[in-house]
Design a protein around this motif. Structure first.
Motif, PDB file in Angstrom:
ATOM      1  N   ARG A 311       0.827  -1.205   0.000  1.00 47.80           N
ATOM      2  CA  ARG A 311       0.000   0.000   0.000  1.00 47.80           C
ATOM      3  C   ARG A 311       0.865   1.261   0.000  1.00 47.80           C
ATOM      4  NH1 ARG A 311      -4.120   2.331   3.931  1.00 47.80           N
ATOM      5  NH2 ARG A 311      -4.279   4.485   3.226  1.00 47.80           N
ATOM      6  N   PHE A 312       0.697   2.092  -1.041  1.00 46.06           N
ATOM      7  CA  PHE A 312       1.307   3.418  -1.070  1.00 46.06           C
ATOM      8  C   PHE A 312       0.420   4.387  -0.299  1.00 46.06           C
ATOM      9  CE2 PHE A 312       3.423   1.909  -5.044  1.00 46.06           C
ATOM     10  CZ  PHE A 312       4.731   2.267  -4.728  1.00 46.06           C
ATOM     11  N   THR A 313       1.034   5.226   0.533  1.00 51.33           N
ATOM     12  CA  THR A 313       0.286   6.288   1.207  1.00 51.33           C
ATOM     13  C   THR A 313       1.243   7.418   1.560  1.00 51.33           C
ATOM     14  OG1 THR A 313      -1.505   6.622   2.812  1.00 51.33           O
ATOM     15  CG2 THR A 313       0.497   5.583   3.647  1.00 51.33           C
ATOM     16  N   GLU A 314       0.707   8.610   1.727  1.00 51.66           N
ATOM     17  CA  GLU A 314       1.532   9.798   1.947  1.00 51.66           C
ATOM     18  C   GLU A 314       2.330   9.692   3.250  1.00 51.66           C
ATOM     19  OE1 GLU A 314      -1.837  12.312   1.558  1.00 51.66           O
ATOM     20  OE2 GLU A 314      -2.032  12.686   3.713  1.00 51.66           O
ATOM     21  N   PRO A 315       3.387  10.516   3.407  1.00 46.59           N
ATOM     22  CA  PRO A 315       4.320  10.312   4.518  1.00 46.59           C
ATOM     23  C   PRO A 315       3.776  10.666   5.890  1.00 46.59           C
ATOM     24  CG  PRO A 315       4.957  12.223   3.201  1.00 46.59           C
ATOM     25  CD  PRO A 315       3.879  11.513   2.451  1.00 46.59           C
ATOM     26  N   ARG A 316       2.868  11.619   5.975  1.00 42.52           N
ATOM     27  CA  ARG A 316       2.324  12.018   7.274  1.00 42.52           C
ATOM     28  C   ARG A 316       0.901  12.508   7.058  1.00 42.52           C
ATOM     29  NH1 ARG A 316       4.258  13.784  12.398  1.00 42.52           N
ATOM     30  NH2 ARG A 316       2.932  15.377  13.361  1.00 42.52           N
ATOM     31  N   GLU A 317      -0.053  11.884   7.712  1.00 42.58           N
ATOM     32  CA  GLU A 317      -1.457  12.201   7.494  1.00 42.58           C
ATOM     33  C   GLU A 317      -1.956  13.266   8.471  1.00 42.58           C
ATOM     34  OE1 GLU A 317      -3.822   8.385   6.761  1.00 42.58           O
ATOM     35  OE2 GLU A 317      -1.909   7.640   7.522  1.00 42.58           O
ATOM     36  N   ASN A 318      -2.950  14.014   8.021  1.00 43.01           N
ATOM     37  CA  ASN A 318      -3.672  14.929   8.896  1.00 43.01           C
ATOM     38  C   ASN A 318      -5.064  14.347   9.085  1.00 43.01           C
ATOM     39  OD1 ASN A 318      -5.242  17.032  10.015  1.00 43.01           O
ATOM     40  ND2 ASN A 318      -3.869  18.579   9.146  1.00 43.01           N
ATOM     41  N   PHE A 319      -5.338  13.833  10.263  1.00 46.61           N
ATOM     42  CA  PHE A 319      -6.588  13.103  10.487  1.00 46.61           C
ATOM     43  C   PHE A 319      -7.798  14.025  10.607  1.00 46.61           C
ATOM     44  CE2 PHE A 319      -3.115  10.370  11.981  1.00 46.61           C
ATOM     45  CZ  PHE A 319      -3.307   9.317  11.109  1.00 46.61           C
ATOM     46  N   ALA A 320      -7.567  15.345  10.675  1.00 45.09           N
ATOM     47  CA  ALA A 320      -8.688  16.281  10.587  1.00 45.09           C
ATOM     48  C   ALA A 320      -9.212  16.377   9.165  1.00 45.09           C
ATOM     49  CB  ALA A 320      -8.253  17.665  11.077  1.00 45.09           C
ATOM     50  N   HIS A 321      -8.423  15.868   8.217  1.00 51.34           N
ATOM     51  CA  HIS A 321      -8.811  15.927   6.808  1.00 51.34           C
ATOM     52  C   HIS A 321      -9.257  14.577   6.262  1.00 51.34           C
ATOM     53  CE1 HIS A 321      -5.811  19.547   6.525  1.00 51.34           C
ATOM     54  NE2 HIS A 321      -6.918  19.840   7.178  1.00 51.34           N
ATOM     55  N   GLU A 322      -9.440  13.604   7.140  1.00 52.99           N
ATOM     56  CA  GLU A 322      -9.887  12.277   6.720  1.00 52.99           C
ATOM     57  C   GLU A 322     -11.100  11.856   7.545  1.00 52.99           C
ATOM     58  OE1 GLU A 322      -6.698   9.492   7.169  1.00 52.99           O
ATOM     59  OE2 GLU A 322      -5.242  10.797   6.189  1.00 52.99           O
ATOM     60  N   HIS A 323     -12.094  11.268   6.874  1.00 53.03           N
ATOM     61  CA  HIS A 323     -13.254  10.700   7.570  1.00 53.03           C
ATOM     62  C   HIS A 323     -13.912  11.750   8.482  1.00 53.03           C
ATOM     63  CE1 HIS A 323     -11.514   6.318   7.258  1.00 53.03           C
ATOM     64  NE2 HIS A 323     -11.517   6.972   6.102  1.00 53.03           N
ATOM     65  N   GLN A 324     -14.053  12.976   7.971  1.00 50.82           N
ATOM     66  CA  GLN A 324     -14.579  14.068   8.779  1.00 50.82           C
ATOM     67  C   GLN A 324     -15.677  14.811   8.035  1.00 50.82           C
ATOM     68  OE1 GLN A 324     -13.841  15.000  11.869  1.00 50.82           O
ATOM     69  NE2 GLN A 324     -12.027  13.724  12.291  1.00 50.82           N
ATOM     70  N   ASP A 325     -16.722  15.248   8.776  1.00 53.29           N
ATOM     71  CA  ASP A 325     -17.678  16.203   8.224  1.00 53.29           C
ATOM     72  C   ASP A 325     -16.936  17.489   7.880  1.00 53.29           C
ATOM     73  OD1 ASP A 325     -19.662  14.378   8.759  1.00 53.29           O
ATOM     74  OD2 ASP A 325     -20.467  15.444  10.501  1.00 53.29           O
TER      75      ASP A 325
END
Length: 452
Positions: A311-325
Motif C-alpha cells: 500500500r502506497f500512502t503519503e508520509p504524514r497524514e492529517n486526520f482532521a482531513h480524513e473521515h470528517q464532516d
C-alpha cells in the motif's frame, strides 16, 4: 563454474562469512530510467491529475450508499464518469486495453444496511509477451464523512481517495498506448470505506480464475506530502506498507517459517525490496507492517488470497482531513477538501507507480516452485526452481544476505538453469533467486521453502 540447461555448481571459499563474495545485489539500484520508461514518466501531468481529483470531488458525495442513478451527484455519477474516461483512454490502445464495470450485490453487513450494488471500474491492458502474468494497481473511488453510514452529507474525498483514483487513471491514460510484456490492471474500486468490499470481490474473482497475480499495489491517501499541521513537508517521500509474515499463511506454513526464521521473507516483503531497489520519482520509505494502526486498505483483500501486495500512502497524514464532516471548529478546518491536495505530489506518486509497474511488467516473472534441499545434512546449499517460459529469459541470479541484514547483500549469476549448488551453508544466510532477461531486467526475488 560449469553450467548446463539443468544444473550449476558454484564454489565459494570458506572465508565467505567474513568477506564479500561477489558484487552487491543492487545491479538495478540507482539506475536512471531509460528509453520508453523515461518517456512514460514525462507524459504524466499534474494538470490532468488535478482535473481528475476536482471532477471526483464535484460529485458531492461518493458514499457507497449514495445515489446510483443521479447523473450529477453520488457514487453512480462518479462510476459512470470514471468508466467513460477509461473507455476513452482504451480507444487509443489498438484493442489491447479493455474496460469493464464489475458489479455485484453486497448482502447486509455491519456497514451495509440493505443489499447494495457495488461496482468496480476495471481497465485491463493485456501483456504482449506473457499476458497471463498480471500486475494490479488500485485506488478506491468511494468516500465518507464522520459517520460511516451517512450517505447524504458532502464527502469530498479529495485525498481519501480521489488522489489514488487519479493515480490509476493517469497511469491508464499514459500506458494505454504502450505494449508492456505482462498484463497491467488499473482498477477504481468501491465499497472500501464500508469494508473493502470492492477489492474483496476483485481479488476473489482473480482467485476463482486461478490468475497469476504477481504484485498488487493500493494507492490510498496519496494526496500530499504536507500534513498542513505545522510540521515540515516531505514532498519527496511516500510510504509503502509491506507485510512480512503472509496474511494468508496456513498453520503448516507457520510451522515451517518458525523453524527456518522466514519472518522477513514473505512474497510481499520481496516486492518491497524490489521497489526499494529502483530509482523512482519519490523516496520510497518501506514500512514493515501490513498497514497503519486501526486502518486498512484494499491491498489486504489481495493478501488474504495469497497475492503479494502493498500500500502506497503519503508520509504524514492529517486526520482532521480524513473521515470528517466538512466544518470549521475552534478555528480548525475539518474535511477532506481539494485545497489540501498537492497535484504535483500526486503526479510524483503516479510516476513512482509507473516506474514500479513498468519495471515489473518488462522483467521476467518471479521464479516459481523454489525449494532449498533439506534432505541431507551438508555444508553446501542446493536450490531448485521451475524454468520460466519468457522468450527473452537469459538466466537467473542467486542472492543471499546475512540473517541480520534487511536486504540482499550479494548476488551470483548462475545461467539459464533450474538447479544450482553453492558451497555456502544454508544454515548461515538467507537465500533467494531472481530471473534476468536479455536486457538485464530483474524480477523480484523468490525465497525458497524447504524441500519435502
Amino acid at each position: 563454474m560449469a553450467t548446463s540447461s539443468r544444473r550449476a555448481f558454484l564454489t565459494v571459499s570458506a572465508a565467505a562469512a567474513a568477506a564479500p563474495l561477489v558484487a552487491p545485489s543492487g545491479a538495478r539500484a540507482g539506475a536512471v530510467p531509460q528509453g520508453e520508461l523515461k518517456a512514460i514518466l514525462r507524459e504524466i501531468e499534474p494538470e490532468r491529475v488535478e482535473a481528475i481529483v476536482r471532477k471526483l470531488v464535484s460529485f458531492g458525495t461518493r458514499h457507497t450508499l449514495s445515489s446510483q442513478d443521479d447523473p450529477v451527484r453520488g457514487i453512480g455519477a462518479a462510476r459512470d464518469w470514471i468508466f467513460a474516461e477509461l473507455q476513452r483512454y482504451a480507444a487509443a490502445s489498438g484493442g489491447r486495453m479493455t474496460v469493464e464495470l464489475q458489479s455485484f450485490v453486497q448482502p447486509v453487513s455491519p456497514r451495509i444496511p440493505a443489499p447494495t450494488t457495488i461496482t468496480n471500474v476495471v481497465a485491463t491492458l493485456r501483456g504482449s509477451v506473457t499476458p497471463e502474468r498480471i500486475y494490479v494497481v488500485t485506488g478506491h473511488y468511494d468516500s465518507r464523512v464522520t459517520d460511516v453510514m451517512d450517505a447524504v452529507k458532502d464527502a469530498p474525498g479529495a485525498d481519501d481517495d480521489a488522489s489514488g483514483v487519479a493515480v490509476i487513471m493517469e497511469l491508464a491514460r499514459v500506458l494505454a498506448t504502450r505494449r508492456p510484456e505482462a498484463t497491467i490492471v488499473f482498477a477504481a474500486v468501491a465499497g472500501e470505506e464500508q469494508g473493502l468490499y470492492g477489492s474483496d470481490h476483485l481479488a476473489q474473482s482473480y482467485k476463482d480464475q486461478g490468475a497469476d497475480i504477481q504484485a498488487m499495489f493500493s494507492n490510498d491517501i496519496v494526496g500530499t506530502g504536507d500534513a498542513h499541521d505545522g510540521t515540515r513537508p516531505a514532498n519527496r517521500s511516500v510510504r509503502l506498507f509491506v507485510e512480512g509474515v503472509p496474511t494468508s499463511e496456513t498453520a503448516a506454513e507457520a510451522t515451517t517459517r518458525k523453524s527456518v526464521g522466514g519472518e522477513n521473507d514473505g512474497p510481499s516483503r520481496q516486492l518491497g525490496r524490489f521497489v526499494a531497489d529502483l530509482r523512482t520519482d519519490l523516496d520510497v520509505r518501506l514500512i514493515w507492517r501490513r498497514d497503519r494502526y486501526l486502518r486498512g486498505s484494499d491491498h489486504i483483500s489481495f493478501l488474504l488470497r495469497g497475492y503479494p501486495a502493498a500500500r502506497f500512502t503519503e508520509p504524514r497524514e492529517n486526520f482532521a482531513h480524513e473521515h470528517q464532516d466538512v466544518r470549521v471548529e475552534n478555528g480548525v478546518q475539518y474535511g477532506d477538501l481539494v485545497e489540501f491536495c498537492d497535484f504535483g505530489y500526486i503526479a510524483r506518486v503516479a510516476r513512482t507507480n509507473a516506474s514500479v509497474l513498468w519495471s515489473l511488467a518488462q522483467a521476467p516473472g518471479t521464479p516459481k516452485g523454489l525449494v532449498i534441499d533439506t534432505t541431507q545434512l551438508t555444508n553446501a546449499t542446493t536450490l531448485r526452481w521451475q524454468l520460466g517460459a519468457e522468450p527473452d529469459l537469459a538466466g537467473y541470479e542467486v542472492v543471499w544476505r546475512e540473517t541480520t541484514a534487511a536486504d540482499w547483500q550479494h548476488s551470483r549469476a548462475v545461467g539459464k538453469v533450474s538447479e544450482v549448488t553453492i558451497d555456502l551453508s544454508k544454515d548461515n544466510v538467507f537465500f533467494g533467486v531472481r530471473a534476468v532477461d536479455a536486457d538485464g531486467h530483474r524480477s523480484p526475488a523468490a525465497a525458497p521453502r524447504p524441500s519435502s
